[in-house]
Design an enzyme around this catalytic site. Sequence first.
Site: not given
Ligand code: ATP
Ligand code: MG
Length: 563
Positions: A272, A36, A262
């Site tokens: 983020k 995102e 994760r």
């Molecule tokens: P954040 O909480 O940092 O915004 P998110 O999962 O909401 O993390 P996205 O941009 O939706 O962020 O994530 C893109 C991809 O990265 C998704 O497939 C998510 O599962 C993966 N991802 C995000 N954080 C991790 C992590 N700590 N370890 C492994 N994969 C991750």
């Molecule tokens: Mg997210």
Amino acid sequence: MSNDTTASANNFLHAIIDEDLASGKHQEVVTRFPPEPNGFLHIGHAHSICVNFGLAMKYQGRCNLRFDDTNPEKESQEFIDAIQEDVKWLGFDWAGDVRYSSDYFDTLYDYAIYLIKAGNAYVCDLNAEQAKEYRGNLKQPGKNSPYRERSVEENLALFEKMRDGGFEEGACALRAKIDMSSPNMNMRDPIIYRIRKVPHHQTGDKWCIYPIYDFTHGQSDALEGITHSICTLEFEGHRPLYEWFIENLPVPSQPKQYEFSRLNINYTVTSKRKLKSLVDEGVVEGWDDPRMPTISGMRRRGYSAQALRNFSEMVGVNRAGGIVDMGMLEHAIRTDLNDNAPRAMCVMNAVKLSITNFDQAKAMDGVEMMTQPCHPNKPEMGERQLPFTETLYIDRADFTEDTTLSRKKFKRLVFGEYVRLRGGYVIKAEEVVKDEQGTITEIKASLVPGTVGETPPEGVKPRGVIHWVSATLAQKATVRIYERLFDHEAPDFGGRDYMAHLTDNSLHALEGCWVEPSLANTTPEQSFQFEREGYFVADRYEYGEGRLVFNKTISLVESKSKK
Ligand code: ATP
Ligand code: MG
């Protein structure tokens, strides 16, 4: 790129894919990385990128980059650009054009109509509070919304009115009609479209209703022909919903969702939203501050893409969870730099050292050139020239007047004793000059002729080897040293206030450092081992003509004081 045995041992997805290919279920592996664009990517995303693009590479398939852009108020072009740059820098390339979930808004709208017509979706007027009450909880089933039995015609008309801006935000929402008594809360008639009267960075003012993530993700996967949709474990409970949409919609392919743990690392935060707060509140200088666990921050810190890919491989893919020790990341970084960083000398806290018998050096025009390999074990990396002149700088910490220190304790220069200058002569400290405050301003030493690259004569026993630069030809540099951002092992665990656990002074800028002359002609982002000091990188932005700025990447060995 990857070591195949470790990769397989660490990745349960390989077994699934092998079987899907063997059974003929799929001919090709197609994955996607779906960020995102609401912030810069962090180390967790780097792992996800390596997993998704890594699978596509291993199986000679494809991996798409798709921006999951269903929350326009938090997203921006700045983040879209930064994310693309990060993915490329990590060494991966997506198949075809960059994609956006918003590319599918028309199709998703049609899918919503399809569900309504099939009696599988309805417009619900419950407000947020009521909806929560109707939803029940883990112990109690939910109750059907009073709007659940609206006719198809009424729903179509209301949904159209939603799209046309005929309702205020929150007045109503489109919900899937599934099962209010399902033990899985995600299946209790989840909202699939809501009203948001905000423009979108890709679609502008076209829409005032936006699909919810759950209604977007799987269908986007299906539209792109994704075979294996890999996400993190928090989406496990959403999988039945993912499958429900795929089963109940006329989608062109049948993707499957798989989850893995994760990546969590101690001493940092990987969210983020939390990283954004560090930027917004001025704790760091930006998303790419070298203290940040963002990909761009780690890049600026001097971590290489290869080291991050190696780290991802070491972490592996599993469903067990847990917290990875920061030491494991640091180990990957250090190993990579030890192998690849050329050596150089930098004196960070300089004191002048004059050679009293410089006439005995093999100097021409006041300079004797010392030749040193760029890397002790890699002759292919070439050699470098170190000018040895009458006055030098050494580090204050490498000299003492205390002659009682044992040879074992202090392997550097002691008044009246010998030490070797790295790559140069053995010298002996003979005189110390001090200012009125008693601070040493100059050390006078004599060189032992014939000791460059040679064992010293009988009776000359250097305590050790120290680094040095020419005081007249060295270049002035700024060296930035970083501490961990957080002083707590789990700064945000269990809702802990991570802002209360920031390290005081996590950045120290040392302005008056001296580097060997060749470092005036390197390129931004080049890494070095400053001998005896650690690994450093020429700053991506601030290293340039007339200003030499180096960031400390990591120490030479794991420090014992910090866990
Ligand atoms: P954040 O909480 O940092 O915004 P998110 O999962 O909401 O993390 P996205 O941009 O939706 O962020 O994530 C893109 C991809 O990265 C998704 O497939 C998510 O599962 C993966 N991802 C995000 N954080 C991790 C992590 N700590 N370890 C492994 N994969 C991750
Ligand atoms: Mg997210």
